[in-house]
Design an enzyme around this catalytic site. Structure first.
Site, PDB file in Angstrom:
ATOM      1  CB  VAL A  33      -0.946   0.356   1.569  1.00  0.00           C
ATOM      2  CG1 VAL A  33      -1.303   0.932   0.786  1.00  0.00           C
ATOM      3  CG2 VAL A  33      -1.973  -1.329   1.000  1.00  0.00           C
ATOM      4  N   PRO A  53      11.599   0.291   9.294  1.00  0.00           N
ATOM      5  CG  PRO A  53      10.786  -0.867  11.288  1.00  0.00           C
ATOM      6  CD  PRO A  53       9.772   0.384  10.192  1.00  0.00           C
ATOM      7  N   GLY A  56      10.951  -3.618   6.694  1.00  0.00           N
ATOM      8  CA  GLY A  56       9.663  -4.117   6.421  1.00  0.00           C
ATOM      9  C   GLY A  56       9.018  -3.124   4.746  1.00  0.00           C
ATOM     10  CG  ASP A 116      -6.838  -0.981   3.656  1.00  0.00           C
ATOM     11  OD1 ASP A 116      -7.547  -0.584   3.267  1.00  0.00           O
ATOM     12  OD2 ASP A 116      -6.052  -1.375   4.213  1.00  0.00           O
TER      13      ASP A 116
END
Length: 246
Positions: A33, A53, A56, A116
């Site tokens: 996303v 991070p 990630g 979301d």
């Protein structure tokens, strides 16, 4: 009974072309996303900072970092990251942390989009079709993003393939016009240029050269718009009676 003016239908969004060129946009997160959000704001010439991070980051976001298309902060979000930021796009899989980000943005009056979570969004990302300068956005106001994609594809399939190129040429013609008639009081003289977009085909607009533009801006028969063919043949030349408006 209907009134004399447009009826009000609440529940919509104010659709705007938000100019974020050279504005600082903070993207929190580094997954799929976040990757999509980054593309959106980079295409709008924003200055983007990604905080996440490193482990990630997905491949696309890692590529943006490696290519120095974005600034990168290798750690989790901290409140101080909001300093000097104009917009925040939060895309982390942590509802508690996302809500904290939104509340901080509200306190600092920074526009935020929490992926979301429609109630925690000051704005939504619609489904966008792009062809050069042309952008068409379809929004379902957070109700059905997948359906927005279907509608957008349907609209795009019905557009002429050369519409983007035609708009690019018209934009160049407009810039030339502003140099010739920069003053507000010259506005009435420009009015007839709108007829060029109405009467010329998209093919003509696409094929229009800068030489054609100079001819169009310099000569015409009062009250008429020359065709591209006659303009090139010099058949519609005449006394200049002021520039057009596109």
């Amino acid at each position: 009974m209907k009134g004399p003016f447009p009826e009000i239908h609440g529940g919509g969004s104010l659709l705007l072309a938000w100019q974020v060129r050279n504005r600082r946009v903070l993207v929190i997160g580094g997954g799929e996303v976040a990757a999509g959000r980054i593309v959106n704001v980079l295409n709008a010439d924003a200055k983007v900072t990604v905080v996440s991070p490193r482990d990630g980051l997905n491949d696309e976001v890692a590529y943006r970092v490696e290519q120095k298309q974005v600034d990168f902060i290798d750690r989790k979000f901290e409140p101080s990251d909001l300093d000097g930021v104009d917009m925040v796009l939060c895309a982390v899989d942590d509802p508690v942390a996302s809500t904290q980000v939104y509340k901080l943005c509200q306190e600092k009056r920074i526009a935020a989009n929490i992926a979301d979570v429609p109630p925690e969004c000051d704005f939504y990302f619609g489904s966008v079709h792009r062809d050069g300068p042309l952008q068409i956005m379809v929004s379902t106001n957070g109700n059905g993003p997948k359906l927005a994609n279907i509608v957008r594809r349907q609209i795009a399939s019905n557009l002429p393939t050369n519409i983007g190129a035609a708009i690019t040429r018209v934009g160049l013609l407009r810039r030339k016009l502003r140099k010739i008639a920069p003053n507000i009081e010259e506005g009435p003289k420009r009015m007839q240029m709108s007829k060029v977009c109405e009467q010329w085909s998209l093919e003509d607009l696409t094929e229009m050269t800068e030489g054609d533009m100079e001819e169009l801006l310099g000569f015409y028969k009062p009250g008429t718009v020359p065709s591209l063919e006659s303009l090139r043949l010099g058949e519609d030349g005449g006394a200049y009676d002021g520039p057009f408006l596109i």
